[in-house]
Design an enzyme around this catalytic site. Structure first.
Site, PDB file in Angstrom:
ATOM      1  N   ASP A  25       0.847  -1.401   0.008  1.00 61.62           N
ATOM      2  CA  ASP A  25       0.332   0.012   0.102  1.00 61.62           C
ATOM      3  C   ASP A  25       0.829   0.970  -0.092  1.00 61.62           C
ATOM      4  OD1 ASP A  25      -1.777  -1.794   0.665  1.00 61.62           O
ATOM      5  OD2 ASP A  25      -2.654  -1.795   2.240  1.00 61.62           O
ATOM      6  N   TYR A 209       4.136 -14.752  -0.223  1.00 68.07           N
ATOM      7  CA  TYR A 209       3.860 -14.217   1.374  1.00 68.07           C
ATOM      8  C   TYR A 209       4.564 -16.231   1.269  1.00 68.07           C
ATOM      9  CZ  TYR A 209       0.889 -11.115   0.044  1.00 68.07           C
ATOM     10  OH  TYR A 209       0.205 -10.104  -0.451  1.00 68.07           O
ATOM     11  N   ARG A 284       4.353 -10.498  -5.457  1.00 64.84           N
ATOM     12  CA  ARG A 284       3.107 -10.685  -4.749  1.00 64.84           C
ATOM     13  C   ARG A 284       1.828  -9.039  -4.615  1.00 64.84           C
ATOM     14  NH1 ARG A 284       5.894 -10.499   1.241  1.00 64.84           N
ATOM     15  NH2 ARG A 284       5.187  -8.270   1.169  1.00 64.84           N
ATOM     16  N   GLY A 285       0.409  -9.671  -4.139  1.00 63.47           N
ATOM     17  CA  GLY A 285       0.117  -8.221  -3.930  1.00 63.47           C
ATOM     18  C   GLY A 285      -0.216  -7.165  -5.289  1.00 63.47           C
ATOM     19  N   GLU A 286       0.063  -5.752  -5.221  1.00 61.32           N
ATOM     20  CA  GLU A 286      -0.023  -5.285  -6.262  1.00 61.32           C
ATOM     21  C   GLU A 286       0.669  -4.717  -6.707  1.00 61.32           C
ATOM     22  OE1 GLU A 286      -2.718  -0.815  -6.735  1.00 61.32           O
ATOM     23  OE2 GLU A 286      -3.422  -2.982  -5.954  1.00 61.32           O
ATOM     24  N   ASP A 287       1.959  -4.232  -5.654  1.00 59.03           N
ATOM     25  CA  ASP A 287       3.073  -3.649  -6.437  1.00 59.03           C
ATOM     26  C   ASP A 287       3.953  -3.686  -7.362  1.00 59.03           C
ATOM     27  OD1 ASP A 287       4.115  -0.422  -6.530  1.00 59.03           O
ATOM     28  OD2 ASP A 287       5.471  -1.634  -5.746  1.00 59.03           O
TER      29      ASP A 287
END
Length: 380
Positions: A25, A209, A284-287
């Site tokens: 984030d 993760y 992983r995730g978004e960025d």
């Protein structure tokens, strides 16, 4: 599409960020703040935990980045602080975080006042910057208004803004000079700078993760016919690899083909360099997903797991947009635990062609910062 002249004028932006998913984030919000600043905007980044900026963007918290101020979230509730702040032209709630009621009330008071020119201050353009998804409903929801019905800002409008992968969404963050920087990148020199004695073997980066299939994948690399070097990022990825390594009972004689390098925390440019160096990237995730798309190398995405399994549909929507070949789609499902079965063998030439085609489609679209600037200019 170029920006209209009024979109190129400077504005003051408030970006609000709550750190929930480790670093992602904050990583997205910092990239957005930097890109807006580099295009002539002034930015105040309000964040509840900015500690990761110390390695992600050294100097950011100390104010050494032009046109960006990093401010503690708690100050957005302080009457003394708020009384001294000029009203921003734009408010951005990142990822559904909610601006403090005290901040909204202070903004409502300022918006009703008249400036030195005698003209009443207009309310800020209020944007809810949402999470990234390839699901079809994103195109329908993008840029829709949400009237504010209660509180001191009643009568204002909040706008949904969805990043995305198609021309009917808000696009992805991308610096204008990114392709040129990647073309000038020296892989061997960067690896030497990290203390990695690269002998030309395939390189794989791991940012994850705790994927269900991690142990199986590491075992495949150890027993592969050719050597591989794994570059594990600091934090949960390195911890997951070490946990898997410590649980192994290896044959005493067998030669392993897997070498592992544990990396320190990397700056945002340093993470791009890691992706550009590797023949296969686990993200992983978004960025990091977006950065892997710009890298153009084969990648596997570990999607953020949700308790109601909503990430299953999100993953499938992304694989459809990616036009992922069967081996890549199946690898994603097993890696994320959304389907049973052994991990298929990577087909890197086919996966690379898929990644390059996806990047080419995205490069034909306007980036997120450009689209935000245009949208705000239209609403002001």
């Amino acid at each position: 599409m170029p920006l209209p002249p009024h979109a190129r004028t400077s504005a003051l932006w408030d970006i609000f960020c709550r750190v929930i998913d480790n670093h992602g984030d904050l990583g997205v919000c910092w990239r957005l703040a930097r890109q807006l600043a580099e295009r002539g905007q002034q930015v105040r980044l309000w964040v509840d935990d900015a500690s990761a900026l110390d390695w992600m963007a050294p100097g950011a918290r100390q104010g050494r980045v032009d046109s960006v101020r990093v401010l503690p979230w708690a100050d957005s509730l302080s009457p003394g602080v708020l009384a001294a702040l000029p009203l921003a032209d734009v408010w951005v709630e990142a990822f559904g975080c909610e601006i403090a009621p005290e901040f909204i009330a202070a903004g409502a008071c300022l918006s009703g006042a008249r400036g030195q020119n005698g003209i009443e201050n207009p309310p800020p353009v209020w944007i809810n910057l949402e999470y990234l998804s390839a699901e079809p409903w994103v195109e329908r929801m993008h840029a829709l208004p949400s009237p504010v019905l209660h509180g001191p800002a009643a009568g204002w409008t909040k706008w949904f803004f969805y990043p995305g992968f198609t021309p009917r969404t808000g696009g992805l963050l991308r610096e204008p000079d990114l392709p040129a920087r990647q073309a000038a990148f020296d892989r061997a020199a960067w690896l030497r700078g990290q203390g990695i004695e690269w002998q030309g073997e395939p390189l794989v980066s791991l940012f994850c993760y705790e994927p269900p299939a991690l142990g199986e994948w590491l075992a495949q690399l150890r027993e592969a016919p050719a050597p591989t070097r794994l570059l594990a990022t600091a934090g949960r990825a390195s911890a997951a690899v070490l946990s898997s390594e410590n649980s192994l009972q290896r044959p005493p004689v067998k030669r392993e083909q897997l070498s592992i390098s544990y990396l320190p925390y990397l700056t945002q440019p340093g993470y791009d360099h890691l992706l550009w160096s590797c023949d296969l990237n686990f993200v992983r995730g978004e960025d990091s997903l977006v950065r892997a798309l710009w890298a153009g190398a084969p990648f596997v995405w570990h999607i953020y797991p949700q308790h109601d399994d909503a990430h299953h549909a999100k993953l499938e929507a992304f694989l459809r947009w990616l036009e992922a070949p069967a081996s890549l789609a199946d690898f994603h499902r097993v890696w994320n635990g959304t389907a049973p079965g052994p991990l298929p063998a990577p087909d890197l030439p086919v996966w690379r062609a898929c990644a390059l085609a996806a990047r080419q489609r995205l490069l034909a679209q306007d980036d997120l910062a450009t689209q935000l600037l245009r949208f705000v200019a239209e609403k002001r």
